[in-house]
Design an enzyme around this catalytic site. Structure first.
Site, PDB file in Angstrom:
ATOM      1  N   TYR A 145       0.853  -1.179   0.000  1.00 16.11           N
ATOM      2  CA  TYR A 145       0.000   0.000   0.000  1.00 16.11           C
ATOM      3  C   TYR A 145       0.889   1.229   0.000  1.00 16.11           C
ATOM      4  CZ  TYR A 145      -3.386   3.515   1.617  1.00 16.11           C
ATOM      5  OH  TYR A 145      -4.171   4.632   1.754  1.00 16.11           O
ATOM      6  N   ASP A 240       9.297   2.864  -0.450  1.00 23.31           N
ATOM      7  CA  ASP A 240       8.279   3.503   0.367  1.00 23.31           C
ATOM      8  C   ASP A 240       8.498   3.045   1.808  1.00 23.31           C
ATOM      9  OD1 ASP A 240       6.120   4.396   1.736  1.00 23.31           O
ATOM     10  OD2 ASP A 240       4.600   3.555   0.380  1.00 23.31           O
ATOM     11  N   LYS A 268       4.653   9.046   8.677  1.00 18.99           N
ATOM     12  CA  LYS A 268       4.368   8.531  10.016  1.00 18.99           C
ATOM     13  C   LYS A 268       5.348   9.060  11.068  1.00 18.99           C
ATOM     14  CE  LYS A 268       1.320   5.075   8.310  1.00 18.99           C
ATOM     15  NZ  LYS A 268       1.337   4.252   7.140  1.00 18.99           N
TER      16      LYS A 268
HETATM   17  C1  LIG Z   1       0.596   4.721   5.763  1.00 17.25           C
HETATM   18  C2  LIG Z   1       1.297   4.455   4.516  1.00 17.25           C
HETATM   19  C3  LIG Z   1       1.173   5.302   3.399  1.00 17.25           C
HETATM   20  C4  LIG Z   1       0.169   6.416   3.338  1.00 17.25           C
HETATM   21  O1  LIG Z   1       0.421   7.413   4.246  1.00 17.25           O
HETATM   22  P1  LIG Z   1      -0.784   8.431   4.618  1.00 17.25           P
HETATM   23  O2  LIG Z   1      -0.109   9.423   5.504  1.00 17.25           O
HETATM   24  O3  LIG Z   1      -1.823   7.601   5.298  1.00 17.25           O
HETATM   25  O4  LIG Z   1      -1.259   9.022   3.355  1.00 17.25           O
HETATM   26  C5  LIG Z   1       1.975   5.069   2.310  1.00 17.25           C
HETATM   27  N1  LIG Z   1       2.844   4.047   2.294  1.00 17.25           N
HETATM   28  C6  LIG Z   1       2.973   3.203   3.332  1.00 17.25           C
HETATM   29  C7  LIG Z   1       3.971   2.104   3.256  1.00 17.25           C
HETATM   30  C8  LIG Z   1       2.188   3.369   4.467  1.00 17.25           C
HETATM   31  O5  LIG Z   1       2.295   2.484   5.472  1.00 17.25           O
END
Ligand SMILES: *Cc1c(COP(=O)(O)O)cnc(C)c1O
Length: 439
Positions: A145, A240, A268
């Protein structure tokens, strides 16, 4: 029995106001057939709902709360910062301070751009990769994701190496067609796709430790394969690390596995609970971002002083050199996580329930699955009914876990040994409840 009367009433009202009663889907507890506790406050490793229940929190706002909730340093810095105004939309020194601290831990990031969410970071990184390479296709892995931007809400089409199809109404076929999806952890599959289409591919984007199909680790050598294939075909490799950054190790998965990506997305933790994310990488690539270069990207609240303050204070705590005899912050999180998981595994075994337990630093999770879990298909074969029973039994005992087997759990510096022991004891009951449900 847990009393959630006030939460139930609050949820009923919220459903009349917001789609599904929430501002982000997983919070609705749809996967576990019960109402979500409405939260009143949180402190350290504890979270409290409006019914007055106390829980030990392993969700940590889905990752950011690595130093625990309402850490005194973060609170104090924010209180001071807020008196100086909440936003200027102009350069501040604290943006450079956070940039320098992040780059000291992530040497692959030579230039960085702050944004407000992980979604924005990955979306902007892909635009940059396309702008830099002049190519249009991107590759993502099934079950990874990367936020909710259109080109990443894509499922595999039928058959190998076909172009993607939208996974949400509202994503156009045209957008989806430029996204190729491939199974995670399958070196042969990605090699085949790159051999066929590599010269049209702007970037491969990957969660180098996957956290959004449950916690799934990369197989030995897999990330090296991605690095080699992208280098060979002139495509960029985007890690990511929005979730696994500062968690798989302090320096993220890239430090843990020794692979250098071209672009890294963070989020995060770098906001310490306020909305911050970032993308950064090789200087020659990042120089294409406006106003240095032609690839447009902007944000009214990007680099917001309160958000930068929360991020900076959080990173200062986790990057602090340990005093003599003191454990290093990430290392102590890893050890606590290991203790918890070993405890859970022992209790599962005693109850005769087979689980797969995964850990990457302070990220962890379990699958109710007889077989090893390496990709999304494996993850989907896990037993959902057992998970629901386990989850509810843990919640009843004051243990706040993610309400889905497809989510990852997080350890924080605020979790005490005593609370970990309590969590292991609670798990004994919960695994027994799972075993009882099966006979
Ligand atoms: C949480 C997450 C996102 C999205 O971040 P948001 O701040 O919720 O838009 C993208 N990539 C990864 C791996 C994530 O865990």
């Amino acid at each position: 029995m847990l009393n959630l009367e006030k939460s139930a009433a609050a949820f009923a009202e919220a459903k009349t106001l917001m789609p599904g009663g929430v501002n982000s889907p997983v919070r609705s507890y749809a996967n576990v057939d019960c109402n979500p506790p409405f939260i009143a406050r949180a402190e350290g490793d504890k979270i409290y709902d409006i019914d007055g229940n106390e829980y030990i929190d392993y969700v940590g706002s889905w990752g950011p709360m690595v130093v625990g909730h309402a850490h005194p340093n973060v609170v104090k810095a924010l209180q001071e910062a807020v008196t100086r105004g909440t936003s200027y939309g102009a350069p501040t020194v604290i943006e450079s301070e956070l940039a320098k601290l992040v780059m000291s831990v992530y040497p692959s990031i030579e230039t960085i751009r702050m944004v407000n969410s992980g979604t924005e970071a990955t979306m902007s990184a892909l635009r940059l990769a396309r702008g830099y390479t002049g190519r249009e296709k991107i590759i993502k892995f099934i079950g990874c994701y990367h936020g909710h931007s259109d080109s990443l809400l894509v499922n595999a089409g039928s058959g190998m190496a076909t172009f993607g199809v939208p996974s949400s109404p509202g994503v156009t076929k045209g957008t989806a067609q430029d996204t190729i999806t491939v199974p995670y952890n399958d070196a042969a599959a990605i090699t085949e796709v790159m051999d066929k289409l590599g010269d049209e591919v702007a970037a491969i984007i990957v969660e180098p430790v996957a956290g959004n199909m449950g916690c799934v680790l990369p197989k030995q050598g897999y990330l090296r394969t991605l690095r080699d294939l992208t280098a060979k075909h002139g495509a960029l490799l985007i890690f990511d690390e929005v979730m696994c950054g500062f968690r798989a190790s302090l320096g993220g998965a890239q430090a843990a596995y020794g692979i250098t990506p071209d672009i890294t997305c963070l989020g995060k933790i770098i906001g310490g609970g306020l909305p911050v994310a970032a993308y950064g990488g090789r200087r020659d690539i990042m120089q294409k971002v406006s106003p240095a270069g032609p690839v447009y990207q902007a944000g009214t609240l990007s680099g917001n002083p309160l958000a930068m303050t929360a991020g900076l204070e959080t990173l200062k705590i986790i990057t602090k050199e340990p005093e003599a005899g003191e454990a290093d912050y990430s290392r102590s999180l890893t050890l606590k996580t290991k203790k918890l998981l070993l405890g859970w595994q022992a209790k599962a075994k005693e109850a005769g329930v087979t689980i797969q337990a995964h850990q990457a630093g302070s990220m962890f999770g379990i699958f109710f699955n007889e077989h090893e879990v390496y990709d999304y298909e494996d993850s989907c074969r896990s037993d959902q009914e057992s998970f629901k029973i386990w989850f509810k039994c843990m919640l009843e005992q004051g243990i706040y876990l993610a309400p889905s087997q497809f989510e990852t759990l997080f350890m924080s510096g605020a979790h005490s040994e005593e609370d970990i022991d309590r969590t292991i004891a609670a798990a004994a009951k919960a695994f027994q409840a799972v075993a009882d449900s099966r006979c």
